[in-house]
Enzyme design. Structure first.
Site, PDB file in Angstrom:
ATOM      1  N   GLY A  35       1.201  -1.186   0.078  1.00 18.06           N
ATOM      2  CA  GLY A  35      -0.338   0.085   0.293  1.00 18.06           C
ATOM      3  C   GLY A  35       1.035   1.819  -0.276  1.00 18.06           C
ATOM      4  O   GLY A  35       2.047   1.373  -0.404  1.00 18.06           O
ATOM      5  N   ASN A  36       0.323   2.616   0.238  1.00 11.66           N
ATOM      6  CA  ASN A  36       1.380   3.316   0.210  1.00 11.66           C
ATOM      7  C   ASN A  36       0.550   4.619   1.457  1.00 11.66           C
ATOM      8  O   ASN A  36      -0.822   4.123   2.203  1.00 11.66           O
ATOM      9  CB  ASN A  36       1.041   4.423  -1.015  1.00 11.66           C
TER      10      ASN A  36
END
Ligand code: CTP
Ligand code: CA
Length: 226
Positions: free
Chosen positions: A33-34
């Protein structure tokens, strides 16, 4: 009552906004993810709704409450986000603020990967679909397609190239810091450039809600004159 609700210049129009990160699973408990917080996208969806547009907000996993009146669709992966976006078409206005994961693990384990056999040698990645490029090249292209770009250097030049490559009308670009996400991800303020066919406009640093309402004012003006 008119004085309280204010004018609704986008009444009768449909808008879609993508927001937040995507989560790309490795196994049932882990993902790539980020750091996207979703704040800017949620603020834009709220501003579009306030201006009268029927707004669908397609959001990756974030911890924000949906703005009143928006049609919220929650997704996890880039492929789910693309499917939800296509379901929201046709639309007059599309704003792509999501920080879509560019890649996903090619193999997703059905059960939790255990430590027993040591560290996995490598994680093979597959390329995710580009949601913005898919929508802007599709038959049902919205009248106004707006992309976002976070760049670490040469913001305007990079964003100008990105606008051409993705065939969007505007790119809203901002500069982000180095290895450790700095003041932009999760912050309440931002400083952006608007890149369009005419060139580029630098906006002063302001609150993300203020960026959203100015962006919607610019959308209204552009559609009025189209
Ligand atoms: N975008 C998208 N789907 C993707 C990747 C990006 O819809 N798979 C959209 C983002 O929401 C944003 C714009 O495209 O509006 C630009 O995203 P960005 O990550 O800056 O561009 P990329 O083409 O992925 O290029 P790179 O990450 O290599 O800079
Ligand atoms: Ca990217």
């Amino acid at each position: 009552e008119a004085l309280i609700s204010g004018p609704q210049p986008l009444k009768g129009m449909k808008a879609l906004v993508t927001a937040g990160p995507t989560h790309e699973p490795l196994d049932p408990v882990r993902f790539l993810g980020n750091r996207s917080s979703g704040k800017q996208g949620y603020a834009i969806a709220a501003a579009l709704t306030k201006a009268g547009a029927e707004t669908t907000l397609i959001s990756g996993p974030v911890s924000l409450d949906p703005p009143a009146g928006v049609n919220l669709v929650k997704v996890e992966t880039a492929r789910d986000m693309l499917a939800a976006t296509e379901t929201a078409l046709p639309a007059d206005i599309a704003v792509f603020t999501a920080a879509v994961a560019d890649w996903r693990p090619e193999d997703v384990a059905d059960s939790k990967i255990k430590k027993t056999s040591g560290a996995p040698a490598a994680i093979r990645l597959a390329t995710n679909p580009d949601i913005l490029a898919t929508v802007s090249h599709a038959g049902r292209r919205p009248r106004l397609v707006i992309g976002f770009a976070a760049e670490t250097n040469d913001v305007v030049a990079q964003a100008t190239q990105k606008r051409a490559k993705k065939d969007c009308d505007w790119i809203v670009a901002n500069e982000v810091g180095g290895a450790v996400a700095d003041g932009v991800f999760g912050a309440d303020r931002n400083q952006v450039h608007i890149i369009d066919a005419a060139g580029h406009e630098e906006w002063p640093e302001m609150d993300k809600n203020e960026i959203a309402s100015r962006l919607v004012a610019r959308i209204v003006k552009t559609l009025e004159h189209a």
